[in-house]
Enzyme design. Structure first.
Site, PDB file in Angstrom:
ATOM      1  N   SER A 145      -7.329 -36.537 -15.545  1.00  0.00           N
ATOM      2  CA  SER A 145      -6.439 -35.434 -15.883  1.00  0.00           C
ATOM      3  C   SER A 145      -7.268 -34.282 -16.440  1.00  0.00           C
ATOM      4  CB  SER A 145      -5.428 -35.907 -16.932  1.00  0.00           C
ATOM      5  OG  SER A 145      -4.654 -34.826 -17.394  1.00  0.00           O
ATOM      6  N   TYR A 158      -2.700 -40.743 -24.214  1.00  0.00           N
ATOM      7  CA  TYR A 158      -2.974 -40.312 -22.832  1.00  0.00           C
ATOM      8  C   TYR A 158      -4.333 -39.625 -22.764  1.00  0.00           C
ATOM      9  CZ  TYR A 158      -1.955 -38.173 -18.246  1.00  0.00           C
ATOM     10  OH  TYR A 158      -1.984 -37.791 -16.926  1.00  0.00           O
TER      11      TYR A 158
HETATM   12  N1  NAP Z   1       1.765 -35.243 -12.443  1.00  0.00           N
HETATM   13  C1  NAP Z   1       0.795 -34.631 -13.076  1.00  0.00           C
HETATM   14  O1  NAP Z   1       0.901 -33.427 -13.423  1.00  0.00           O
HETATM   15  C2  NAP Z   1      -0.479 -35.341 -13.408  1.00  0.00           C
HETATM   16  C3  NAP Z   1      -1.519 -34.607 -13.967  1.00  0.00           C
HETATM   17  C4  NAP Z   1      -2.723 -35.243 -14.269  1.00  0.00           C
HETATM   18  C5  NAP Z   1      -2.862 -36.583 -14.007  1.00  0.00           C
HETATM   19  N2  NAP Z   1      -1.822 -37.279 -13.485  1.00  0.00           N
HETATM   20  C6  NAP Z   1      -2.030 -38.713 -13.234  1.00  0.00           C
HETATM   21  O2  NAP Z   1      -1.734 -38.991 -11.883  1.00  0.00           O
HETATM   22  C7  NAP Z   1      -1.282 -40.347 -11.766  1.00  0.00           C
HETATM   23  C8  NAP Z   1       0.027 -40.381 -11.010  1.00  0.00           C
HETATM   24  O3  NAP Z   1       0.954 -39.548 -11.694  1.00  0.00           O
HETATM   25  P1  NAP Z   1       2.351 -39.103 -11.065  1.00  0.00           P
HETATM   26  O4  NAP Z   1       2.646 -37.804 -11.668  1.00  0.00           O
HETATM   27  O5  NAP Z   1       2.324 -39.283  -9.592  1.00  0.00           O
HETATM   28  O6  NAP Z   1       3.302 -40.206 -11.751  1.00  0.00           O
HETATM   29  P2  NAP Z   1       4.726 -40.816 -11.314  1.00  0.00           P
HETATM   30  O7  NAP Z   1       5.425 -39.911 -10.365  1.00  0.00           O
HETATM   31  O8  NAP Z   1       5.384 -41.194 -12.590  1.00  0.00           O
HETATM   32  O9  NAP Z   1       4.298 -42.134 -10.513  1.00  0.00           O
HETATM   33  C9  NAP Z   1       3.648 -43.176 -11.206  1.00  0.00           C
HETATM   34  C10 NAP Z   1       3.408 -44.318 -10.253  1.00  0.00           C
HETATM   35  O10 NAP Z   1       2.747 -45.371 -10.978  1.00  0.00           O
HETATM   36  C11 NAP Z   1       3.506 -46.584 -10.869  1.00  0.00           C
HETATM   37  N3  NAP Z   1       3.290 -47.338 -12.083  1.00  0.00           N
HETATM   38  C12 NAP Z   1       3.568 -46.975 -13.361  1.00  0.00           C
HETATM   39  N4  NAP Z   1       3.216 -47.971 -14.199  1.00  0.00           N
HETATM   40  C13 NAP Z   1       2.709 -48.960 -13.433  1.00  0.00           C
HETATM   41  C14 NAP Z   1       2.177 -50.248 -13.716  1.00  0.00           C
HETATM   42  N5  NAP Z   1       2.123 -50.724 -14.961  1.00  0.00           N
HETATM   43  N6  NAP Z   1       1.727 -51.017 -12.690  1.00  0.00           N
HETATM   44  C15 NAP Z   1       1.787 -50.555 -11.419  1.00  0.00           C
HETATM   45  N7  NAP Z   1       2.276 -49.347 -11.085  1.00  0.00           N
HETATM   46  C16 NAP Z   1       2.732 -48.570 -12.096  1.00  0.00           C
HETATM   47  C17 NAP Z   1       4.944 -46.107 -10.621  1.00  0.00           C
HETATM   48  O11 NAP Z   1       5.758 -47.059  -9.958  1.00  0.00           O
HETATM   49  P3  NAP Z   1       6.575 -48.239 -10.755  1.00  0.00           P
HETATM   50  O12 NAP Z   1       7.219 -47.552 -11.936  1.00  0.00           O
HETATM   51  O13 NAP Z   1       7.530 -48.795  -9.761  1.00  0.00           O
HETATM   52  O14 NAP Z   1       5.558 -49.245 -11.154  1.00  0.00           O
HETATM   53  C18 NAP Z   1       4.683 -44.926  -9.676  1.00  0.00           C
HETATM   54  O15 NAP Z   1       4.423 -45.387  -8.374  1.00  0.00           O
HETATM   55  C19 NAP Z   1      -1.197 -40.880 -13.195  1.00  0.00           C
HETATM   56  O16 NAP Z   1      -2.370 -41.590 -13.511  1.00  0.00           O
HETATM   57  C20 NAP Z   1      -1.119 -39.610 -14.037  1.00  0.00           C
HETATM   58  O17 NAP Z   1      -1.586 -39.797 -15.332  1.00  0.00           O
HETATM   59  C21 NAP Z   1      -0.633 -36.702 -13.176  1.00  0.00           C
END
Ligand code: NAP
Length: 254
Positions: A145, A158
């Site tokens: 991130s 985080y």
């Molecule tokens: N969106 C942003 O702006 C942003 C910015 C910087 C970094 N990130 C990083 O990018 C990554 C993805 O983020 P996103 O925004 O796409 O999140 P999201 O839409 O909330 O999706 C999260 C995914 O992770 C899965 N997940 C959560 N906990 C889990 C666990 N314990 N075991 C297995 N799967 C799990 C969820 O499915 P289930 O709940 O069904 O398990 C879902 O598929 C994360 O690491 C986040 O920190 C995001």
């Protein structure tokens, strides 16, 4: 001409791939020829997303497990190698957010975020490296991130986890590079996904994101796909230990 960005038949596991950034990276990799294996905890969501890909004649299957269940992760990797004969790539993308003022932030919540966003990546990477070494190499991408080098209030777990994951990226890159295993990270900026529902609904915050981003908008999940393809393809064959920021320029603006 050599097709530098093809990833044909490379077997790649993407954690947290039932939606958002993980699914977008899986979709892009599948479009460039990979066999992608989507992971998350919700099997119905995974089945639906795999169907969406296979209906387009893309190669995709799924493995249901909680990344916090280290034994389940290890078993899933073994099943993948049993079925496909190799594992080329791992994307440690599953992640959670937890927001609270510091005085109300419990040790349990801190540790859950650390376990999900960092320790699970260590555990799964170690097992993936074991398999990749036997197969002459591979690739690992960690989703980090902007937060880590930069900080905001109310998200200490985080920030700690994602900064730790950057460090883990470098630690693994130097240890396994000679085995042909390349380890990198992708650092998204503010991307409109379910993880950020609360922030997207907060108009003031949303406008702050836009004002702080040189491209003057939120990012979309599909904009992360190209980076994943690059780092999994021959185009990225001499790139290791790096963090690729995909953030509309936010991290370089004062
Ligand atoms: N969106 C942003 O702006 C942003 C910015 C910087 C970094 N990130 C990083 O990018 C990554 C993805 O983020 P996103 O925004 O796409 O999140 P999201 O839409 O909330 O999706 C999260 C995914 O992770 C899965 N997940 C959560 N906990 C889990 C666990 N314990 N075991 C297995 N799967 C799990 C969820 O499915 P289930 O709940 O069904 O398990 C879902 O598929 C994360 O690491 C986040 O920190 C995001």
């Amino acid at each position: 001409m050599k097709e530098l960005f093809r990833v044909d038949d490379r077997v790649i596991l993407i954690t947290g791939a039932s939606r958002g950034i993980g699914f977008a990276m899986a979709e892009a990799l599948a479009e460039y020829g990979a066999h992608v294996i989507l992971n998350a905890r919700d099997e119905n969501a995974l089945r639906e997303k795999v169907r969406a890909l296979t209906e387009r004649n893309l190669k995709a299957t799924y493995q249901v497990f909680d990344v916090n269940d280290f034994e389940a992760g290890k078993n899933a990797l073994r099943r993948i190698v049993g079925e496909f004969g190799h594992l080329y790539g791992l994307i440690n993308n599953a992640g959670i957010q937890f927001r609270s003022p510091i005085l109300d932030f419990s040790n349990e919540d801190f540790e859950l975020v650390l376990r999900t966003n960092l320790t699970s990546c260590f555990s799964l990477s170690r097992e993936a490296i074991r398999l990749m070494k036997n197969n002459g190499g591979g690739r690992i991408i960690n989703t980090v991130s902007m937060l880590g080098p930069q900080a905001r209030p109310t998200v200490p777990a985080y920030i700690s986890a994602k900064e730790g994951l950057r460090a883990l990226t470098r630690a693994l890159a130097v240890e396994v590079g000679a085995d042909g295993i390349l380890v990198n990270a992708i650092a998204p900026g503010y991307i409109a996904t379910e993880l950020n529902t609360a922030l997207l609904e907060d108009q003031e915050f949303s406008e702050w994101v836009i004002s702080k981003t040189p491209l003057a908008r939120w990012g979309q999940s599909h904009e992360l796909g190209g980076g994943a393809v690059f780092l999994m393809s021959d185009a990225g064959s001499f790139v290791s230990g790096q963090v690729l920021s995909i953030d509309g320029g936010m991290s370089i603006q004062v």
